[in-house]
Enzyme design. Structure first.
Site, PDB file in Angstrom:
ATOM      1  N   THR B 160      49.886  34.010  33.819  1.00 23.33           N
ATOM      2  CA  THR B 160      49.115  32.669  33.438  1.00 23.33           C
ATOM      3  C   THR B 160      48.095  32.737  32.051  1.00 23.33           C
ATOM      4  O   THR B 160      48.493  32.142  31.108  1.00 23.33           O
ATOM      5  CB  THR B 160      48.485  31.892  34.355  1.00 23.33           C
ATOM      6  OG1 THR B 160      49.436  31.884  35.642  1.00 23.33           O
ATOM      7  CG2 THR B 160      47.999  30.542  34.197  1.00 23.33           C
ATOM      8  N   GLU B 242      40.527  35.726  45.778  1.00 20.57           N
ATOM      9  CA  GLU B 242      41.217  34.521  44.612  1.00 20.57           C
ATOM     10  C   GLU B 242      41.377  33.507  45.657  1.00 20.57           C
ATOM     11  O   GLU B 242      41.150  32.167  45.125  1.00 20.57           O
ATOM     12  CB  GLU B 242      42.636  35.026  44.226  1.00 20.57           C
ATOM     13  CG  GLU B 242      43.336  33.904  43.317  1.00 20.57           C
ATOM     14  CD  GLU B 242      44.710  34.628  42.344  1.00 20.57           C
ATOM     15  OE1 GLU B 242      44.883  33.946  41.635  1.00 20.57           O
ATOM     16  OE2 GLU B 242      45.037  35.303  43.186  1.00 20.57           O
TER      17      GLU B 242
END
Lengths: 378, 395
Positions: B160, B242
């Site tokens: 990303t 995460e």
């Protein structure tokens, strides 16, 4: 933020777990489904001896001054073995109402007797066509010389036949749609004009319709202020609801564990069915929901103990925990295959209670309406 | 048992809110969950937080950290940032710093941790490949030691932040003969290295992610994180950070509150939406699901602050629930909006004039599907819970 139980709470949990595993096997639960009383007086006495019936009451009446979180700790253990007992109606609801609203005389008379297990009180709030709240009560109490005359019909009254007294909520003024004008009465269960009709339930527990026909009640049996019951009673009702949530969390954990162990052992297509993702995903989602329900139940108890706004949080807890127990019992039976629906397999004990408890003490729709009021109407 | 934040934490929350209201501009909010630091405005915003010492809370002073007596400071900070749709501080800190501090060499800690805590460098996380999605351990991107350097060849997908990152935190295969979990290593790759090609992939809501092609990219062997072939262990540990840092329930709470306000002030057929019994039940039901998300969040956080405890299971439960709630919620919201629900945004992300709630709910609906599958989504989380928590046998 601290999500640990205290040492004392862990002790209560461990004691309760080992006691109930021994004293309340599923064979007893089955036996009580067909017994007259629906609970075991011997077990109730032992629970009294352990001090459990005095958990939430002030020590001056022989109680232990503990909080709603402690009720949750015990409630989970009772639920884990599906222990049938009048704990919620007598100790949490009736006892709680007496502690919250009773006169000194009433507290001295009833609380020690509740704590010792000598007195059973049934809790008569809900009626046909009414929700589990102060609304929809059509029972009336009319003042006469020296007392009141009660007329009306109460539904879903647990253990009414074994009860010494009935806690009846009736309108002394105001109308059925309103929570104003309600008064609590602590009347003798054997009063003339009280008629009990047993109800056959999914859980095969002892519930009754209670018809009150011109029942004369002396003025001394009024509990708390005339016309002002609901503001005092609401928190007690919420405490009862949260205790039921704890019971359902404990029960959900048991049925989930049964299904999980079964899935590891049952061989089909040459391997344990627990190795199939279809089964794994059911069990994984259900355990997550149980843990969510558990945490929310404890959160609601914490809010009650700390006098924080608790209406919405209790509503969320009952709505979700009821759905979770229903779902856990349904999935639990399904994973057992055909066996799961076999009368003599314990899954059926859970399956029947899972749906009943979801609907009792306010079904999910009722509590969702409460949430909607809080969220959308102010 | 105590669900309250401390006075110190509440004071910190107030300070964060004040900072956000001062530093927030129209350029900062991001539709990506957690917000990418892909523009100067967003980077500046985070640098301002770094200047306040907020990126370094709880990390050792030796590497530029700030001692804190508030274990939940980072949680409070991220919660407020999420509520404001500002970039959170989770990704770099959660994955890279935690892993470096636990597993990295002294040289790597000194080289990278202080610069990350000052927000001087940006990172891309590179695990996924065309044939390593849910089966992440199947990654084939190859690293071969040649003298003092690893030579890397392969492809990474859905990377990303690759188009603006300075470094790529990369999972590579160092032993092709070992079982697949045991031949993976973690390398830090400089994005300026020759041999890297980045091509965009556009998501359904018009946000950019990337394919990254590596063609004989050379990396000094000192950039190996921890031990060779132990990368899988480090990656799974870090995925937990995460899942915990990036999947906070706060964005869901924000969307829910916004929608509640909307139904209170909107009329259909002359009646307040909030008076429609079906809408009322839907909203109530969703509020319960969101509340459960908050409870699982609390559990995750309460466990995460315990010393030496990695909340692997709690994070998986949180991740699973977040995906379920977001999809359910956005779908129900669109149902309530009716045909207005499909009034979306144009290619420049401008909502049509008649769209309700700026067309955001349609975005949320599309985005929720992504959340169900990203970074070990709902189904993979269920696998983790089944195997690691319920001890069910593998198939």
């Amino acid at each position: 933020m601290d999500m640990e139980f205290t040492e004392e709470q862990r002790q209560l949990m461990n004691t309760a777990r080992s006691f109930l595993e021994k004293e309340c096997p599923s064979a007893l639960v089955r036996e009580l489904e067909t017994s007259d009383l629906g609970f075991s007086p011997g077990l109730w006495r032992k629970m009294a001896n352990l001090g459990w019936l005095g958990l939430p009451f002030p020590d001056e009446y022989g109680g232990y001054d503990l909080g709603v979180i402690d009720l949750v700790v015990l409630g989970k253990e009772l639920g884990r073995v599906l222990c049938p007992s009048p704990y919620i109606p007598t100790v949490v609801l009736a006892g709680g109402a007496i502690a919250a609203a009773g006169s000194e005389e009433q507290k001295k008379t009833h609380l020690p007797r509740i704590i010792s297990g000598e007195e059973l009180i049934a809790f008569a709030l809900q009626e046909s066509g009414g929700s589990y709240s102060g609304r929809g009560i059509k029972t009336t109490a009319t003042e006469t010389d020296g007392g009141y005359v009660l007329s009306g019909t109460k539904m879903f009254v647990e253990f009414a036949e074994a009860a010494d007294r009935l806690l009846v909520v009736a309108h002394t003024s105001g109308d059925a749609d309103s929570t104003d004008g309600l008064t609590m009465f602590l009347l003798d269960a054997k009063s003339a004009g009280v008629k009990l009709t047993p109800l056959s339930t999914l859980a095969r527990d002892r519930q009754y319709r209670v018809d009150l026909t011109d029942v004369k009640v002396p003025g001394d049996d009024i509990l708390g202020p005339v016309d002002g019951a609901w503001p005092l009673l609401e928190k007690t009702v919420h405490t009862g609801v949260v205790t039921l949530c704890a019971y359902m969390v404990g029960a959900s954990e048991t049925i989930h564990h049964m299904a999980n162990e079964f899935a590891k052992e049952r061989i089909q297509f040459g391997r344990p069915i627990g190795s199939f993702q279809a089964i794994q995903h059911y069990l994984a989602q259900t355990i997550t929901e149980i843990i969510g329900a558990d945490t929310l139940t404890i959160y609601a108890a914490w809010a009650l103990d700390n006098d924080l706004p608790h209406r919405t949080i209790v509503a969320k807890a009952k709505s979700f925990t009821g759905d979770t127990f229903k779902q856990a019992s349904s999935i639990g039976a399904q994973i057992h295959g055909g066996l799961g629906y076999n009368e003599e397999v314990d899954t059926t004990l859970f399956l029947r209670r899972g749906k009943q408890y979801q609907l009792s003490m306010g079904d999910s729709g009722h509590w969702e309406d409460v949430i909607a009021e809080e969220l959308l109407d102010n | 048992m105590n669900f309250a934040f401390t006075k110190e934490e509440e004071a910190f929350r107030a300070e964060v809110r004040e900072f956000i209201s001062g530093a927030m501009t129209d350029e900062i909010p991001s539709r990506w969950l957690g917000g990418l630091l892909d523009t100067p405005a967003r980077q500046d915003f985070v640098t301002k937080m770094a200047d306040k010492g907020w990126l370094s809370i709880g990390f050792p002073e030796k590497y530029g950290g700030t001692e804190s007596t508030m274990p939940l400071a980072q949680y409070v900070l991220n919660e407020e940032l999420h509520m404001a749709q500002a970039p959170i501080v989770g990704k770099n800190l959660g994955v890279v710093v935690n892993t470096l501090l636990h597993q990295g060499s002294e040289e790597l800690k000194q080289e990278f941790v202080p610069r990350i805590l000052r927000n001087e460098i940006q990172w891309a996380l590179a695990y996924t490949e065309p044939d390593a999605g849910s089966d992440l351990a199947n990654m084939q991107c190859r690293a071969v030691l040649d003298g003092d350097e690893y030579v890397i060849n392969g492809q990474k997908r859905f990377i990303t932040s690759a188009h603006f990152a300075d470094y790529m935190w990369t999972g590579v295969r160092t032993d092709p003969d070992a079982p697949k979990h045991k031949g993976i290593s973690l390398l830090i790759i400089d994005m300026d290295s020759p041999g890297i090609t980045i091509t965009p992939i556009w998501t359904i809501i018009g946000e950019r992610t990337n394919d990254v092609f590596l063609d004989n990219v050379r990396v000094p062997k000192e950039r190996l994180v921890g031990e060779e072939n132990k990368g899988w262990q480090y990656i799974t540990e870090a995925l937990t950070y995460e899942r915990f840092a990036m999947t906070s329930i706060a964005p869901t709470v924000r969307k829910f509150q916004r929608f509640v306000d909307f139904v209170k002030e909107t009329e259909v057929d002359g009646k307040r939406l909030a008076d429609d019994p079906v809408v009322r039940r839907k909203i109530a039901r969703l509020s319960v699901l969101v509340e459960i998300g908050r409870m699982l969040d609390f559990r995750c956080v309460a466990m995460a602050v315990k010393p030496d405890y990695v909340p692997y299971i709690e994070a998986a439960m949180n991740k699973m629930w977040g995906g379920i709630v977001e999809t359910e919620m956005s779908d129900q919201f669109l149902d309530i909006l009716g045909p207005h629900g499909y009034l979306w945004k144009d290619r420049e992300a401008n909502a049509s004039e008649d769209a309700l709630l700026d067309g955001d709910v349609a975005d949320d609906y599309l985005w929720a599907g992504h959340q169900r599958v990203a970074a070990a989504g709902v189904d993979i989380s269920k696998n983790i819970i089944a195997r690691r928590y319920l001890n069910l046998p593998s198939s």
